[in-house]
Scaffold this motif. Structure first.
Motif, PDB file in Angstrom:
ATOM      1  N   TRP A   1      12.942  10.491   7.565  1.00 50.07           N
ATOM      2  CA  TRP A   1      12.479   9.120   7.759  1.00 50.07           C
ATOM      3  C   TRP A   1      13.598   8.188   8.214  1.00 50.07           C
ATOM      4  CZ3 TRP A   1       7.848   7.342   8.566  1.00 50.07           C
ATOM      5  CH2 TRP A   1       6.770   8.094   8.156  1.00 50.07           C
ATOM      6  N   ALA A   2      14.800   8.372   7.682  1.00 53.49           N
ATOM      7  CA  ALA A   2      15.917   7.515   8.099  1.00 53.49           C
ATOM      8  C   ALA A   2      16.296   7.784   9.553  1.00 53.49           C
ATOM      9  CB  ALA A   2      17.121   7.732   7.180  1.00 53.49           C
ATOM     10  N   SER A   3      16.263   9.057   9.952  1.00 51.23           N
ATOM     11  CA  SER A   3      16.557   9.389  11.348  1.00 51.23           C
ATOM     12  C   SER A   3      15.497   8.819  12.280  1.00 51.23           C
ATOM     13  CB  SER A   3      16.627  10.907  11.530  1.00 51.23           C
ATOM     14  OG  SER A   3      17.617  11.451  10.715  1.00 51.23           O
ATOM     15  N   ALA A   4      14.233   8.981  11.900  1.00 54.38           N
ATOM     16  CA  ALA A   4      13.147   8.447  12.723  1.00 54.38           C
ATOM     17  C   ALA A   4      13.211   6.922  12.782  1.00 54.38           C
ATOM     18  CB  ALA A   4      11.800   8.901  12.167  1.00 54.38           C
ATOM     19  N   GLY A   5      13.529   6.290  11.667  1.00 60.52           N
ATOM     20  CA  GLY A   5      13.650   4.834  11.644  1.00 60.52           C
ATOM     21  C   GLY A   5      14.796   4.341  12.509  1.00 60.52           C
ATOM     22  N   THR A   6      15.929   5.043  12.442  1.00 59.10           N
ATOM     23  CA  THR A   6      17.069   4.664  13.268  1.00 59.10           C
ATOM     24  C   THR A   6      16.724   4.765  14.746  1.00 59.10           C
ATOM     25  OG1 THR A   6      18.587   5.439  11.560  1.00 59.10           O
ATOM     26  CG2 THR A   6      19.493   5.162  13.765  1.00 59.10           C
ATOM     27  N   ALA A   7      16.130   5.886  15.143  1.00 59.26           N
ATOM     28  CA  ALA A   7      15.762   6.078  16.553  1.00 59.26           C
ATOM     29  C   ALA A   7      14.679   5.092  16.976  1.00 59.26           C
ATOM     30  CB  ALA A   7      15.299   7.514  16.776  1.00 59.26           C
ATOM     31  N   GLY A   8      13.674   4.921  16.142  1.00 62.59           N
ATOM     32  CA  GLY A   8      12.573   4.021  16.488  1.00 62.59           C
ATOM     33  C   GLY A   8      13.018   2.578  16.636  1.00 62.59           C
ATOM     34  N   PHE A   9      13.803   2.096  15.697  1.00 68.23           N
ATOM     35  CA  PHE A   9      14.269   0.712  15.779  1.00 68.23           C
ATOM     36  C   PHE A   9      15.262   0.515  16.922  1.00 68.23           C
ATOM     37  CE2 PHE A   9      12.931   0.288  11.215  1.00 68.23           C
ATOM     38  CZ  PHE A   9      11.960  -0.673  11.462  1.00 68.23           C
ATOM     39  N   ALA A  10      16.068   1.543  17.216  1.00 65.40           N
ATOM     40  CA  ALA A  10      16.995   1.433  18.344  1.00 65.40           C
ATOM     41  C   ALA A  10      16.223   1.348  19.660  1.00 65.40           C
ATOM     42  CB  ALA A  10      17.957   2.608  18.359  1.00 65.40           C
ATOM     43  N   LEU A  11      15.175   2.143  19.796  1.00 60.80           N
ATOM     44  CA  LEU A  11      14.361   2.115  21.013  1.00 60.80           C
ATOM     45  C   LEU A  11      13.547   0.834  21.125  1.00 60.80           C
ATOM     46  CD1 LEU A  11      13.133   5.821  21.136  1.00 60.80           C
ATOM     47  CD2 LEU A  11      14.840   4.725  22.610  1.00 60.80           C
ATOM     48  N   ALA A  12      13.190   0.245  19.997  1.00 62.55           N
ATOM     49  CA  ALA A  12      12.400  -0.988  20.005  1.00 62.55           C
ATOM     50  C   ALA A  12      13.266  -2.236  20.197  1.00 62.55           C
ATOM     51  CB  ALA A  12      11.607  -1.098  18.709  1.00 62.55           C
ATOM     52  N   GLY A  13      14.574  -2.054  20.248  1.00 59.53           N
ATOM     53  CA  GLY A  13      15.458  -3.192  20.451  1.00 59.53           C
ATOM     54  C   GLY A  13      15.719  -3.998  19.198  1.00 59.53           C
ATOM     55  N   ARG A  14      15.680  -3.376  18.042  1.00 57.36           N
ATOM     56  CA  ARG A  14      15.966  -4.035  16.765  1.00 57.36           C
ATOM     57  C   ARG A  14      17.266  -3.470  16.193  1.00 57.36           C
ATOM     58  NH1 ARG A  14      12.247  -7.945  14.916  1.00 57.36           N
ATOM     59  NH2 ARG A  14      10.285  -7.556  15.968  1.00 57.36           N
ATOM     60  N   PRO A  15      18.415  -3.952  16.645  1.00 58.76           N
ATOM     61  CA  PRO A  15      19.683  -3.349  16.216  1.00 58.76           C
ATOM     62  C   PRO A  15      19.996  -3.522  14.725  1.00 58.76           C
ATOM     63  CG  PRO A  15      20.095  -5.334  17.497  1.00 58.76           C
ATOM     64  CD  PRO A  15      18.619  -5.067  17.572  1.00 58.76           C
ATOM     65  N   GLY A  16      19.555  -4.615  14.124  1.00 63.66           N
ATOM     66  CA  GLY A  16      19.810  -4.813  12.695  1.00 63.66           C
ATOM     67  C   GLY A  16      19.099  -3.778  11.844  1.00 63.66           C
ATOM     68  N   TRP A  17      17.828  -3.572  12.138  1.00 58.64           N
ATOM     69  CA  TRP A  17      17.058  -2.567  11.403  1.00 58.64           C
ATOM     70  C   TRP A  17      17.554  -1.155  11.702  1.00 58.64           C
ATOM     71  CZ3 TRP A  17      14.270  -3.532   7.349  1.00 58.64           C
ATOM     72  CH2 TRP A  17      13.723  -4.795   7.181  1.00 58.64           C
ATOM     73  N   ALA A  18      17.969  -0.922  12.945  1.00 58.04           N
ATOM     74  CA  ALA A  18      18.515   0.392  13.302  1.00 58.04           C
ATOM     75  C   ALA A  18      19.804   0.656  12.518  1.00 58.04           C
ATOM     76  CB  ALA A  18      18.767   0.475  14.805  1.00 58.04           C
ATOM     77  N   ALA A  19      20.642  -0.374  12.368  1.00 57.36           N
ATOM     78  CA  ALA A  19      21.876  -0.217  11.598  1.00 57.36           C
ATOM     79  C   ALA A  19      21.583   0.031  10.121  1.00 57.36           C
ATOM     80  CB  ALA A  19      22.755  -1.452  11.758  1.00 57.36           C
ATOM     81  N   ALA A  20      20.569  -0.652   9.589  1.00 61.51           N
ATOM     82  CA  ALA A  20      20.194  -0.446   8.184  1.00 61.51           C
ATOM     83  C   ALA A  20      19.689   0.981   7.967  1.00 61.51           C
ATOM     84  CB  ALA A  20      19.131  -1.453   7.768  1.00 61.51           C
ATOM     85  N   CYS A  21      18.864   1.460   8.866  1.00 61.40           N
ATOM     86  CA  CYS A  21      18.372   2.842   8.750  1.00 61.40           C
ATOM     87  C   CYS A  21      19.505   3.837   8.968  1.00 61.40           C
ATOM     88  CB  CYS A  21      17.246   3.091   9.744  1.00 61.40           C
ATOM     89  SG  CYS A  21      15.689   2.317   9.284  1.00 61.40           S
ATOM     90  N   GLY A  22      20.456   3.501   9.845  1.00 65.23           N
ATOM     91  CA  GLY A  22      21.611   4.369  10.055  1.00 65.23           C
ATOM     92  C   GLY A  22      22.484   4.456   8.816  1.00 65.23           C
ATOM     93  N   ALA A  23      22.662   3.336   8.129  1.00 67.17           N
ATOM     94  CA  ALA A  23      23.427   3.347   6.883  1.00 67.17           C
ATOM     95  C   ALA A  23      22.704   4.172   5.819  1.00 67.17           C
ATOM     96  CB  ALA A  23      23.650   1.923   6.392  1.00 67.17           C
ATOM     97  N   LEU A  24      21.389   4.024   5.758  1.00 66.37           N
ATOM     98  CA  LEU A  24      20.596   4.824   4.816  1.00 66.37           C
ATOM     99  C   LEU A  24      20.697   6.305   5.154  1.00 66.37           C
ATOM    100  CD1 LEU A  24      18.665   4.752   2.416  1.00 66.37           C
ATOM    101  CD2 LEU A  24      16.791   4.541   4.043  1.00 66.37           C
ATOM    102  N   TRP A  25      20.678   6.614   6.448  1.00 67.23           N
ATOM    103  CA  TRP A  25      20.821   8.005   6.895  1.00 67.23           C
ATOM    104  C   TRP A  25      22.156   8.579   6.426  1.00 67.23           C
ATOM    105  CZ3 TRP A  25      24.478  10.107  10.205  1.00 67.23           C
ATOM    106  CH2 TRP A  25      24.254  11.431  10.577  1.00 67.23           C
ATOM    107  N   LEU A  26      23.221   7.783   6.510  1.00 68.51           N
ATOM    108  CA  LEU A  26      24.542   8.231   6.075  1.00 68.51           C
ATOM    109  C   LEU A  26      24.574   8.495   4.564  1.00 68.51           C
ATOM    110  CD1 LEU A  26      27.480   8.774   6.900  1.00 68.51           C
ATOM    111  CD2 LEU A  26      27.940   6.372   6.410  1.00 68.51           C
ATOM    112  N   ILE A  27      23.978   7.609   3.795  1.00 66.48           N
ATOM    113  CA  ILE A  27      23.933   7.776   2.339  1.00 66.48           C
ATOM    114  C   ILE A  27      23.139   9.027   1.960  1.00 66.48           C
ATOM    115  CG2 ILE A  27      23.007   6.771   0.206  1.00 66.48           C
ATOM    116  CD1 ILE A  27      23.715   4.004   1.445  1.00 66.48           C
ATOM    117  N   VAL A  28      22.004   9.228   2.608  1.00 66.85           N
ATOM    118  CA  VAL A  28      21.164  10.396   2.316  1.00 66.85           C
ATOM    119  C   VAL A  28      21.891  11.681   2.693  1.00 66.85           C
ATOM    120  CG1 VAL A  28      19.031  11.564   2.974  1.00 66.85           C
ATOM    121  CG2 VAL A  28      18.995   9.139   2.486  1.00 66.85           C
TER     122      VAL A  28
END
Length: 88
Positions: free
Chosen positions: A27-54
């Motif tokens: 889910w964190a990977s999908a969220g990072t990719a999805g938000f990056a493609l949608a042009g939401r860099p803040g949410w993409a960064a948050a999901c990327g940080a979550l991906w790193l923690i997981v």
């Protein structure tokens, strides 16, 4: 010989924690990719940080699983102090 006050039948839910981490990784990977493609860099960064923690959590869980159920810490780790059974 037991030196701690932990129960003798205690078990850790490492396999469940591994599968929950795998689910979170997906889910964190999908969220990072999805938000990056949608042009939401803040949410993409948050999901990327979550991906790193997981990912770090999953590595720790896998390390503990590979150590096995009979893992004993080294000599540099002191044992738990035995419970005090003083009778009044």
């Amino acid at each position: 010989m037991r030196t701690g006050s932990e129960p003798t039948t205690a078990r850790s839910a490492l396999r469940m924690r591994f599968w929950l981490s795998a689910w979170g990784l997906i889910w964190a990977s999908a969220g990072t990719a999805g938000f990056a493609l949608a042009g939401r860099p803040g949410w993409a960064a948050a999901c990327g940080a979550l991906w790193l923690i997981v990912t770090v959590d999953m590595v720790i869980v896998l390390r503990h699983i590979r150590q096995g159920p009979r893992y004993q810490p080294g000599r540099d780790v002191p044992p738990y102090s035995p419970p005090d059974h003083s009778d009044p």
